[in-house]
Design an enzyme around this catalytic site. Structure first.
Site, PDB file in Angstrom:
ATOM      1  N   TYR A 145      -2.115  -0.886  10.963  1.00  0.00           N
ATOM      2  CA  TYR A 145      -2.326  -1.395   9.604  1.00  0.00           C
ATOM      3  C   TYR A 145      -1.148  -1.013   8.710  1.00  0.00           C
ATOM      4  O   TYR A 145      -0.531  -1.855   8.061  1.00  0.00           O
ATOM      5  CB  TYR A 145      -3.636  -0.865   8.999  1.00  0.00           C
ATOM      6  CG  TYR A 145      -3.668  -1.040   7.501  1.00  0.00           C
ATOM      7  CD1 TYR A 145      -3.817  -2.314   6.951  1.00  0.00           C
ATOM      8  CD2 TYR A 145      -3.488   0.049   6.640  1.00  0.00           C
ATOM      9  CE1 TYR A 145      -3.786  -2.490   5.576  1.00  0.00           C
ATOM     10  CE2 TYR A 145      -3.460  -0.129   5.273  1.00  0.00           C
ATOM     11  CZ  TYR A 145      -3.607  -1.392   4.747  1.00  0.00           C
ATOM     12  OH  TYR A 145      -3.563  -1.574   3.385  1.00  0.00           O
ATOM     13  N   SER A 200       0.838  -1.194   0.000  1.00  0.00           N
ATOM     14  CA  SER A 200       0.000   0.000   0.000  1.00  0.00           C
ATOM     15  C   SER A 200       0.870   1.241   0.000  1.00  0.00           C
ATOM     16  O   SER A 200       1.963   1.251   0.569  1.00  0.00           O
ATOM     17  CB  SER A 200      -0.862  -0.017   1.266  1.00  0.00           C
ATOM     18  OG  SER A 200      -1.421   1.262   1.485  1.00  0.00           O
ATOM     19  N   LYS A 236       2.019  -3.365   6.932  1.00  0.00           N
ATOM     20  CA  LYS A 236       2.402  -3.416   5.507  1.00  0.00           C
ATOM     21  C   LYS A 236       3.894  -3.112   5.364  1.00  0.00           C
ATOM     22  O   LYS A 236       4.616  -3.773   4.619  1.00  0.00           O
ATOM     23  CB  LYS A 236       1.574  -2.409   4.697  1.00  0.00           C
ATOM     24  CG  LYS A 236       0.106  -2.794   4.554  1.00  0.00           C
ATOM     25  CD  LYS A 236      -0.056  -3.931   3.559  1.00  0.00           C
ATOM     26  CE  LYS A 236      -1.327  -4.733   3.788  1.00  0.00           C
ATOM     27  NZ  LYS A 236      -1.473  -5.893   2.907  1.00  0.00           N
TER      28      LYS A 236
END
Lengths: 351, 351
Positions: free
Chosen positions: A158, A133, A162
């Site tokens: 989150y 991302s 990643k």
């Protein structure tokens, strides 16, 4: 060239659209999903999204209801199928939720990926496409964001999950030259398949702009909340690089083709975006036109951790993958609306 | 105040010395260790290091041969014992090895910690002392290193696993106010218990200076390799902040006392060092005097990732934990030598 591709998290938004494109170009898909965010699997062997992918393609998907942290479960699948390549979408992805239950995010996203990689190595499978991302870039130091921009100053679990996973993949590739890993850094995936049969179906209140707008348009929600209109952008609202989900899916097809070609070695990252940023109000306007509905909105406070602008430099993927996003904002809105109006409650209304 | 303290990785160098000090001040210790780096457990219920801790203290340790990634195994222990606090030492720690087998490092150090934290929360135990490392600071931007120095630019999977775990702990504390976590950033632990009965017993070629020197002194190795003598330091060799293992163990006792006091909330970090740096050649000289043996050494190339100088600002731990290292370089060398000469092959020579 027809490959056996293991797709984790294939029942979700990005996974299901990617499976559809993989089937369309002639690959075979084995899908693993723990169905923690998918609808319609209770009375069926397949989640609703993949049933529809089968309908749309006329091809079948081999499906396993397995959690990627379940090493033995994964091993069985690798024993049963000669996998050529893994496309790894399985992850938890809600920023707000990640702040409330961080351990679950780290376990799903980091431990899950590590277990998957261990089982792959045991099975002598070393081709891997990772769902990363643009959040790994943190606050942009310059725009557009190219792949050399520093990573790591992520502000929520989150985003960190990643970023950490990219670091693990990098270390893994440095430790063992058999690995070929492509990490695809998504900007803001939106839209839906042209058929309107599959699309984004978030649980509860959407975290992202486009599904929120479309739920307002269809009457499921009253008012769009616009988080801040005093950013340093042309109209004061946040600017993002929205990318049509089918473009994104095609990006994965290109990445897998690149891996299958065999000349790519080690860990490589590509941005998947259009290179063009749009503000919240521009998206509202475009969606309003595409749907013929007024979108009621109100300006509220900024959200912690949101940046003013983010958009991609997309030259590297064009050069090395031969891939470019083809669909513009109008088509993104039209296709989202087409999906939303025929599925006002997402997959939950499925017969 | 006498607490039930669960110590993970308690059979190792830091763990065993800490257990000894915990027992000495009247705590009860339940130890979990998978024995992947410990000697002498095959014919016994206890690893050799903990047998000796029992001898030295006249107290007993409850021991479980359990891997911290084994959730059910951990749950059983928490069901059996009313744990007040966890001191978490279990981790893989060899920098070079971490580059060769990164996934195992991430699984042991990150997944292991996450599983442990999950089981703690289930059992309503929220006091945690974490074994961190000065390696989280990366290349020092200024010296001495205080706790506000930026973290994260680690160059190897071992260091990253320590940094990532600190971030996970930080996120966890922000998500749930019941947690109280102290992360202790060790500088360079050396030395041994005064008795010479327990000490550092590395597998294979030592990664660290002091055990290498002492193996040369005792005749197990020919020549010490000094990695570079052209650093920007007084004599050109690397400068580090060595800390006596008993001081380090006492730092843990102080941290646990602080947690038990109840006023500390959330995630807090403290450096554990002396604040004083010594060069490689200064340590060689001090060890030579302490042991009465000449230490043969040769200058070889720098090691990738080594920094010129690293030493701690130790004011925060003094102020908030009431803890300060008391033992100097001479005592570190004497105690290391006392352990080494009576255990030339480490625990392997144990009867």
């Amino acid at each position: 060239m027809s490959l056996n591709i293991l797709v984790t998290g294939g029942a979700g938004f990005v996974g299901s659209h990617t499976i559809l494109e993989l089937l369309n170009v002639g690959h075979r898909v084995i899908c693993v999903d723990n169905l923690c965010n998918a609808f319609g699997a209770a009375n069926s062997k397949l989640p609703e999204s993949l049933k529809r992918v089968q309908d749309l393609t006329g091809k079948s998907v081999t499906f396993y209801d397995v959690d990627i942290r379940d090493k033995d479960g994964l091993r069985e699948i690798f024993n049963k199928h000669k996998i050529d390549c893994v496309a790894h979408f399985a992850a938890l992805k809600a920023v707000g939720e990640s702040c409330r239950i961080p351990l679950q995010y780290y376990q799903n996203n980091i431990t899950g990926t590590s277990v998957l990689l261990e089982v792959m190595a045991e099975a002598n499978v070393f081709s891997f496409v990772y769902s990363s991302s643009a959040t790994v870039y943190g606050e942009p130091q310059k725009l557009p964001l190219d792949e050399l921009h520093p990573t790591g100053s992520c502000t929520n679990p989150y985003g960190k999950s990643k970023y950490f996973t990219e670091e693990i993949l990098k270390d893994l590739c440095e430790s063992d030259p058999r690995w070929s890993v492509i990490s695809l850094r998504y900007f803001n995936p939106v839209g839906a398949h042209k058929s309107g049969r599959i699309g984004e179906d978030p649980n509860g209140e959407p975290n992202n702009l486009m599904p929120y707008i479309s739920q307002v348009a269809v009457g499921r929600r009253e008012t769009l909340k616009v988080f801040g209109n005093n950013y340093d952008t042309p109209d004061g609202t946040g600017v993002r690089d929205y990318i049509h989900i089918v473009d994104l899916a095609e990006g994965h097809v290109s990445a897998i083709k690149k891996l299958a070609g065999g000349e790519l070695k080690g860990f490589v990252v590509y941005n998947l975006g259009t290179g063009q940023g749009y503000s919240v109000l521009e998206v509202v306007d475009a969606f309003s036109k595409a749907s013929g509905r007024a979108i009621k909105y109100e300006i509220v406070d900024r959200r912690l951790g949101d940046v003013a602008s983010s958009y991609a430099d997309v030259t590297l993927a064009a050069k090395e993958l031969g891939w470019k996003a083809k669909r513009g904002l109008k088509e993104m809105c039209e296709d989202t609306w087409n999906w939303q109006k025929s599925n006002p409650n997402g997959f939950a209304g499925a017969k």
